[in-house]
Design a protein around this motif. Structure first.
Motif, short mmCIF file in Angstrom:
data_model
loop_
_atom_site.label_atom_id
_atom_site.label_comp_id
_atom_site.label_asym_id
_atom_site.label_seq_id
_atom_site.Cartn_x
_atom_site.Cartn_y
_atom_site.Cartn_z
N ALA A 256 0.74 -1.16 -0.07
CA ALA A 256 0.06 -0.24 -0.06
C ALA A 256 1.01 1.33 0.05
O ALA A 256 0.56 2.33 -0.75
CB ALA A 256 -0.97 -0.10 1.27
N ALA A 257 1.85 1.16 0.88
CA ALA A 257 2.74 2.41 1.04
C ALA A 257 3.65 2.76 -0.19
O ALA A 257 3.93 3.96 -0.45
CB ALA A 257 3.68 2.28 2.01
N ILE A 267 -5.61 6.03 0.02
CA ILE A 267 -6.62 5.15 0.17
C ILE A 267 -6.41 3.91 0.71
O ILE A 267 -7.28 3.43 1.54
CB ILE A 267 -7.41 4.89 -1.20
N ALA A 268 -5.29 3.26 0.19
CA ALA A 268 -4.98 1.87 0.64
C ALA A 268 -4.42 1.88 1.99
O ALA A 268 -4.72 1.09 2.67
CB ALA A 268 -3.90 1.53 -0.46
N ILE A 272 -6.18 -0.04 5.25
CA ILE A 272 -5.38 -0.94 6.51
C ILE A 272 -5.55 -0.33 7.70
O ILE A 272 -5.90 -1.07 8.84
CB ILE A 272 -4.07 -1.18 6.18
N GLN A 273 -5.40 0.95 7.92
CA GLN A 273 -5.69 1.53 9.05
C GLN A 273 -6.76 1.42 9.89
O GLN A 273 -6.85 1.07 10.99
CB GLN A 273 -5.23 3.15 9.07
N ASP A 274 -7.91 1.58 9.34
CA ASP A 274 -9.45 1.56 9.60
C ASP A 274 -9.55 0.27 10.28
O ASP A 274 -10.33 -0.11 11.37
CB ASP A 274 -10.44 2.06 8.82
N ARG A 298 -2.81 5.90 16.16
CA ARG A 298 -2.39 6.74 15.33
C ARG A 298 -1.06 7.01 15.13
O ARG A 298 -0.32 6.84 14.05
CB ARG A 298 -3.23 8.03 15.53
N ILE A 299 -0.45 7.44 16.38
CA ILE A 299 0.94 7.53 16.50
C ILE A 299 1.89 6.27 15.92
O ILE A 299 2.67 6.12 15.16
CB ILE A 299 1.48 7.95 17.89
N GLY A 300 1.32 5.08 16.61
CA GLY A 300 1.77 3.70 16.28
C GLY A 300 1.89 3.29 14.65
O GLY A 300 3.03 2.92 14.11
N PHE A 301 0.83 3.74 14.18
CA PHE A 301 0.45 3.23 12.83
C PHE A 301 1.36 4.17 11.92
O PHE A 301 2.01 3.65 10.97
CB PHE A 301 -0.92 3.55 12.37
#
Length: 702
Positions: A256-257, A267-268, A272-274, A298-301
């Motif tokens: 994704a990155a 978007i990708a 994954i985050q959600d 949020r910080i960790g992701f």
């Protein structure tokens, strides 16, 4: 509290002083910095972190009080209002070297306030504000990992000057504002008159010697009067949550990155985050609380994405959009896009796109300033930068320009101004409208401005282009310099180093750093890599438009400068401004008169320009022997008549020169208010003019 002082020499005869303990003692830390008779107060305060904040909310403010220079503010209110552009630029320069020197996860609110208390007309307060901010933080109980020094460097007659005076800066070939620690640069910003990379590097090494003295003085003052440092509250992601985030992203994150497009990449990663957040919520919301879990997740992701991006760049030389380390994104350039306007340039680099419009005007359109320092003369060239929400596909409030817009516009303006012709009679304004943004829009603005100026027919001495280089490092000392960073590489990387220049040399530069300093040698290597990239961009620009158009745009107003005898300025203006008002109102033109007799004319088209020049010539012309005029009879005497042949210029038409026969009475030939054709036959040493109607008639019969 007892006052404590330290003083040090930055160059023979140039002494700086930092003191604390006399004023502003209720602040966490406060000091006064002095050089010459310029005095700056810097004060620091802090407060607890805002609930849910995931960033360090450092706020820097700086104000230049008119009272510091013994002046009143202009305007009706007679009170300082919103910050000027210069104050905003000083805030930005102060913020950038401080921000990297706070520990990771420190989110307390910190406010740094700088104020100009006294201005001596020689030494600017901006670098003193930067130095004072560092000293105040060193004196405070905050976990500041400084000190930082700051100095302005000029180069005059082959010698470097530390914190040059305003007069010395006028003659300087470079202006470098340098901030850093001993042997570590953190921030640079400035401009140059097409200097070499080698000269700029030498200026940085010169600045580093001064930084060492400044840092030593701050440590000495902190030992004398500093507060004990407190143990900060740091927002660090718990190890178990970090491990679960990593496990949930395993095998999915890199794909994704490293998608090529900014939107599809976002978007990708968002998907994954959600999904991962939802799967971990039940486990950690009860343990940490919903708000703290959301913040830590949020910080960790973000840190996990950062780690993946950085390791791939460093060890696989794999960039997020698939380019090589020194590759530029696809480039395009276009001019002449819009009707009516005077010049346009559309420059695109990857997904970053800037549309720049150039407008030509007269002297009255120059940018003027009302500030205490008075260092800024009215500008004939200026550039404004706008960053609308749609350029990043977002919604938000539409307000006036913020600090970012002011800063980016200033960098682009300074970089292009070096090639603006000083004898060009027009005032020129460029407006950069960012159409889409994925990194380095200020450099796109420089390229777009070059295109727009050449399209408008502004005879710049050379095209100017700009590009940014990034940096990725690790704890082992491995580093990699990236050419043309995208927005995500700026976010996840360590450096954003922008350099602009012409074919002759560097015209503008700016360094933003997330690290607490890097060796100057790293910047030297980045400058070489940047120069290679600039040459490629220059080819794209010159292939689009190789040189400025030979004439200004037909849509632009016509302008020229004529010169009159300074003694005739009064005649041109007329009683109560009657003459100049008649010209400007009848032709709808702008006229600017200088004390040396230079008259700048701005007219709608060439026909109007010619008419204005004719009228100016009429009011300022001087009588010439042998020339025939149609004059107005002002006064009649027994011996002749006084005839006005030019505004304010009378001559005597003697009765004997009225006809080729004997005239018994003057009124047989002319009366007051009549127009007569006469010839100038003599002008004596005192300027008295002798006229002849008889000679004029003889010439007409030939």
């Amino acid at each position: 509290m007892q006052e404590q002082k330290v003083s040090f020499e930055i160059q023979p005869g140039k002494v700086m002083e930092i003191s604390t303990g006399k004023i502003a003692n209720l602040a966490n830390g406060a000091c006064v910095v002095r050089m010459g008779d310029t005095v700056i107060l810097s004060a620091v305060c802090s407060g607890p972190a805002r609930k849910g904040s995931d960033f360090f909310p450092l706020q820097v403010d700086y104000r230049e009080k008119f009272s510091a220079g013994g002046r009143f503010p202009g305007g009706f209110v007679k009170r300082e209002g919103r910050p000027t552009d210069k104050e905003i630029l000083t805030m930005r320069m102060t913020d950038r070297p401080l921000r990297p020197l706070f520990p990771d996860g420190f989110f307390d609110e910190v406010q740094v306030y700088g104020m100009l208390l006294s201005y001596d007309g020689k030494h600017d307060g901006d670098t003193l504000c930067m130095l004072g901010a560092s000293a105040a933080l060193c004196l405070s109980d905050l976990p500041f990992q400084g000190p930082v020094g700051a100095v302005r460097v000029g180069y005059v007659n082959g010698e470097f000057i530390a914190n040059p005076t305003a007069e010395e800066m006028e003659a300087s070939e470079i202006e470098l504002v340098y901030a850093g620690k001993e042997d570590q640069v953190i921030m640079i910003e400035g401009e140059a008159k097409e200097c070499s990379e080698e000269l700029l590097a030498d200026a940085m090494y010169f600045a580093n010697g001064i930084i060492k003295a400044q840092c030593a003085a701050q440590r000495e003052l902190a030992e004398k009067a500093g507060r004990p440092k407190k143990t900060p509250t740091l927002f660090i992601v718990p190890d178990d949550l970090a491990a679960d985030i990593a496990a949930g992203c395993e095998g999915r994150l890199e794909a994704a990155a490293f998608l090529p497009g900014k939107e599809e990449r976002g978007i990708a990663l968002g998907a994954i985050q959600d999904e991962l957040r939802a799967s971990l919520a039940e486990k950690y919301e009860e343990k940490l609380g919903a708000e703290d879990f959301d913040l830590m997740f949020r910080i960790g992701f973000d840190k996990l994405v950062q780690k993946s991006v950085r390791s791939n760049i460093l060890y696989n030389q794999k960039r997020m959009d698939g380019r090589g380390i020194t590759d530029l994104r696809p480039l395009s350039a276009e001019v002449g896009l819009l009707p009516v306007v005077h010049g346009t340039g559309l420059f695109q680099r990857g997904e970053t796109q800037a549309l720049v419009v150039a407008t030509l005007g007269g002297p009255k359109d120059m940018q003027e300033y009302d500030n205490v320092c008075g260092l800024n003369k009215p500008k004939k060239f200026y550039l404004h930068y706008n960053f609308p929400n749609y350029s990043v596909g977002e919604v938000g409030k539409i307000t006036g320009p913020g600090r970012r817009e002011i800063g980016h516009g200033n960098l682009a303006e300074r970089s292009v101004a070096q090639v603006f012709p000083q004898d060009f009679p027009y005032t020129v304004r460029c407006v950069s409208e960012i159409m889409s943004s994925n990194g380095s829009t200020s450099m796109a603005s420089v390229c777009g401005a070059t295109l727009a100026l050449m399209d408008a027919g502004v005879p710049i001495t050379s095209p100017v282009v700009g590009i940014s280089c990034g940096l990725v490092t690790d704890e082992t000392g491995k580093e990699l310099i990236l050419t043309d960073i995208i927005g995500a590489e700026d976010h996840f990387g360590d450096m954003d180093f922008k350099v602009c220049g012409s074919k002759k040399g560097i015209t503008g530069f700016q360094l933003d750093l997330k690290l607490p300093g890097i060796p100057i040698d790293t910047l030297v290597r980045a400058m070489a890599q940047n120069k290679e990239a600039r040459n490629k961009i220059m080819d794209v620009i010159t292939n689009c438009i190789p040189a400025p158009r030979e004439e200004v745009s037909p849509n632009a107003p016509q302008m020229c400068v004529v010169h009159i005898n300074p003694d005739k300025i009064g005649a041109l203006i007329g009683t109560g401004g009657k003459n100049i008002k008649e010209i400007t109102e009848s032709t709808n033109s702008q006229i600017d008169i200088q004390d040396d007799g230079s008259v700048s004319i701005l007219a709608q088209n060439k026909a109007v320009l010619d008419e204005v020049k004719r009228k100016i010539d009429f009011f300022t012309a001087e009588a010439e022997i042998g020339k025939v005029y149609r004059g107005l009879v002002k006064t009649v005497k027994d011996f002749g008549a006084f005839v006005e042949i030019l505004p304010g210029q009378d001559g005597l038409l003697h009765i004997s020169e009225m006809a080729d026969y004997r005239v018994n009475c003057v009124t047989d030939i002319c009366k007051e208010g009549d127009y007569v054709t006469v010839k100038v036959v003599d002008i004596d040493r005192s300027g008295k003019i002798r006229l002849s109607r008889k000679a004029a008639l003889e010439d007409m019969d030939k």
